[in-house]
Design an enzyme around this catalytic site. Structure first.
Site, PDB file in Angstrom:
ATOM      1  N   TRP A 106      20.870  41.828  23.600  1.00  0.00           N
ATOM      2  CA  TRP A 106      20.033  40.376  23.549  1.00  0.00           C
ATOM      3  C   TRP A 106      19.025  40.350  24.695  1.00  0.00           C
ATOM      4  O   TRP A 106      17.852  39.885  24.670  1.00  0.00           O
ATOM      5  CB  TRP A 106      20.965  39.210  23.632  1.00  0.00           C
ATOM      6  CG  TRP A 106      21.948  38.986  22.398  1.00  0.00           C
ATOM      7  CD1 TRP A 106      23.233  39.097  22.179  1.00  0.00           C
ATOM      8  CD2 TRP A 106      21.081  38.848  21.079  1.00  0.00           C
ATOM      9  NE1 TRP A 106      23.614  38.918  21.032  1.00  0.00           N
ATOM     10  CE2 TRP A 106      22.553  38.739  20.326  1.00  0.00           C
ATOM     11  CE3 TRP A 106      20.133  38.665  20.510  1.00  0.00           C
ATOM     12  CZ2 TRP A 106      22.464  38.682  18.905  1.00  0.00           C
ATOM     13  CZ3 TRP A 106      19.935  38.428  18.906  1.00  0.00           C
ATOM     14  CH2 TRP A 106      21.059  38.513  18.523  1.00  0.00           C
ATOM     15  N   ASP A 176      19.198  33.126  29.233  1.00  0.00           N
ATOM     16  CA  ASP A 176      19.650  32.920  28.021  1.00  0.00           C
ATOM     17  C   ASP A 176      21.148  32.435  28.069  1.00  0.00           C
ATOM     18  O   ASP A 176      21.842  33.420  28.356  1.00  0.00           O
ATOM     19  CB  ASP A 176      19.429  34.219  27.093  1.00  0.00           C
ATOM     20  CG  ASP A 176      20.045  34.080  25.680  1.00  0.00           C
ATOM     21  OD1 ASP A 176      20.754  33.012  25.414  1.00  0.00           O
ATOM     22  OD2 ASP A 176      19.900  34.891  24.996  1.00  0.00           O
ATOM     23  N   LYS A 200      27.325  28.496  19.155  1.00  0.00           N
ATOM     24  CA  LYS A 200      28.605  29.071  19.628  1.00  0.00           C
ATOM     25  C   LYS A 200      29.342  27.624  20.262  1.00  0.00           C
ATOM     26  O   LYS A 200      30.502  27.304  19.847  1.00  0.00           O
ATOM     27  CB  LYS A 200      28.452  30.284  20.723  1.00  0.00           C
ATOM     28  CG  LYS A 200      27.875  31.304  20.230  1.00  0.00           C
ATOM     29  CD  LYS A 200      26.518  31.589  20.644  1.00  0.00           C
ATOM     30  CE  LYS A 200      26.013  32.855  20.154  1.00  0.00           C
ATOM     31  NZ  LYS A 200      26.100  33.776  18.976  1.00  0.00           N
TER      32      LYS A 200
HETATM   33  C1  LIG Z   1      23.291  35.932  23.825  1.00  0.00           C
HETATM   34  C2  LIG Z   1      22.408  35.523  22.735  1.00  0.00           C
HETATM   35  N1  LIG Z   1      21.094  35.392  22.900  1.00  0.00           N
HETATM   36  C3  LIG Z   1      20.373  35.168  21.546  1.00  0.00           C
HETATM   37  C4  LIG Z   1      21.221  35.219  20.323  1.00  0.00           C
HETATM   38  C5  LIG Z   1      20.134  34.995  18.965  1.00  0.00           C
HETATM   39  O1  LIG Z   1      20.555  33.783  18.697  1.00  0.00           O
HETATM   40  P1  LIG Z   1      19.699  33.049  17.523  1.00  0.00           P
HETATM   41  O2  LIG Z   1      20.427  33.840  16.221  1.00  0.00           O
HETATM   42  O3  LIG Z   1      20.013  31.613  17.468  1.00  0.00           O
HETATM   43  O4  LIG Z   1      18.195  33.570  17.488  1.00  0.00           O
HETATM   44  C6  LIG Z   1      22.417  35.337  20.335  1.00  0.00           C
HETATM   45  C7  LIG Z   1      23.235  35.322  18.907  1.00  0.00           C
HETATM   46  O5  LIG Z   1      24.280  35.683  18.872  1.00  0.00           O
HETATM   47  C8  LIG Z   1      23.218  35.807  21.560  1.00  0.00           C
HETATM   48  O6  LIG Z   1      24.606  35.772  21.587  1.00  0.00           O
END
Ligand SMILES: Cc1ncc(COP(=O)(O)O)c(C=O)c1O
Length: 365
Positions: A106, A176, A200
């Site tokens: 991520w 994040d 989550k």
């Molecule tokens: C730490 C983290 N950041 C970003 C995301 C991406 O999130 P989204 O699917 O809401 O765009 C996720 C998805 O699992 C994640 O675990």
């Protein structure tokens, strides 16, 4: 009518388990929301009934996370992934740089997006060691004139988590927190901006929470599309356009449930115990299960491990599925096994899974 009681052991990484009491309340209120004769999904987002839910959700989040008044709380759409672009679009001014701490997939995605908009660099990276750990706070290398420093508080795929955050002084710190917000107390004051997809610990998918310091918000670029400006959403209390009303209602109910549990201290204590059940099974296995994360970087939300061979891993995952444990496969990008023990996963589920791990080891070694 009450929900049927069949509830599986849900270890999905997100969307993930929601508290049963929240689902039951949503079910009970679905057809006639609090005497309106409509479901929450049919209410106007400009109605008093909806506005009350919206403002209550903001208030509850503020209270639970101890968010001071000089921060705005926004409910946006586009997932955490849109934040990867909105952050540099708003805050990566030309002539400035932004540091990204690379701790997993991520962070990589956030970095790749930011690169489209300006000058970014790695403030630290644990990629060379296979993302087994989180860098030490004093190993981070960034410049004091930077536009911001970005980190990922919990690495959902690799199963690592920051235990303490850097004090970055004048450099705005952005996190994040998609996969560990609301799982433990932390000091919001360290951050200029925090973002998290709700799916989550906060509620269903479709809502992204952004917590942003007001003085930082004032520095945002203005020459970007309206819907991508944090300022426009802040000015309109996240009601510039139609918000994801049902998701925000669910988020509010999840927050009520979390405060009913005793808030973040109580939740964190519970999460420690749940994760320990699984890590203990790994640590006592004499290498039958190999944890991915270094012990001091272990995530309490996503517990990742491997078995000795691909065949044994497949057998383990197949059997786990047969026993009713859902979502134990590792992320498709790295494989292996992953137990996601978010707030709403009951400790009985973790206990049952740790017992299954011991039993499986006994029958296969
Ligand atoms: C730490 C983290 N950041 C970003 C995301 C991406 O999130 P989204 O699917 O809401 O765009 C996720 C998805 O699992 C994640 O675990």
């Amino acid at each position: 009518m009450k929900l049927q009681t069949h509830r599986t052991y849900n270890f999905n990484a997100g969307p993930s388990a929601l508290p049963i009491s929240v689902l039951e309340k949503a079910q009970a209120e679905l057809i006639d929301f609090r005497g309106t004769g409509m479901s929450i999904m049919e209410l106007s987002h400009r109605s008093n009934a909806y506005e009350e839910i919206h403002n209550q959700a903001i208030h509850s989040l503020k209270k639970l996370l101890c968010i001071p008044d000089h921060y705005e709380i926004l409910f946006l759409q586009g997932g955490a992934s849109l934040q990867f672009s909105m952050i540099p679009m708003n805050f990566l001014q030309s002539g400035k740089k932004a540091g990204y701490v690379m701790t997993g997939s991520w962070s990589e995605k956030a970095f790749i997006e930011a690169k489209l908009f300006g000058d970014v660099y790695h403030a630290a990276s644990t990629k060379d060691d296979g993302y087994h750990s989180i860098p030490k706070v004093d190993e981070l290398q960034y410049n004091h004139q930077d536009a911001y420093l970005h980190l990922t508080s919990n690495n959902t795929i690799y199963g690592t988590q920051w235990k303490n955050y850097p004090d970055t002084g004048d450099v705005p710190l952005i996190a994040d927190m998609s996969s560990d917000i609301l799982s433990k107390p932390f000091d919001v004051n360290k951050f200029a901006l925090i973002y998290a997809g709700a799916q989550k610990n906060l509620g269903p998918s479709g809502v992204t929470v952004v917590i942003i310091r007001k003085d930082f918000l004032e520095q945002a670029n203005t020459n970007i599309p309206t819907m991508l400006k944090y300022g426009i959403h802040a000015k309109n209390n996240s009601l510039y356009n139609t918000p994801p009303t049902f998701g925000i209602y669910m988020l509010g109910e999840v927050l009520n449930w979390a405060s009913g549990l005793g808030g973040l201290d109580a939740i964190s204590e519970q999460n420690d115990k749940k994760a320990k059940l699984i890590y203990d099974a790994i640590d006592a296995s004499n290498g039958f299960y190999a944890g991915h994360a270094e012990p001091d970087s272990r995530s309490l939300m996503n517990i990742t491990f491997n078995l000795k061979s691909k065949d044994l891993e497949k057998k383990f995952l197949d059997q786990a599925k047969q026993e009713g444990f859902v979502g134990v496969n590792g992320h498709r990008s790295i494989g292996g096994c992953r137990v996601s023990a978010y707030n709403a996963v009951p400790s009985e589920a973790c206990k049952a899974f740790s017992e299954f791990m011991v039993q499986f080891q006994n029958s296969n070694s």
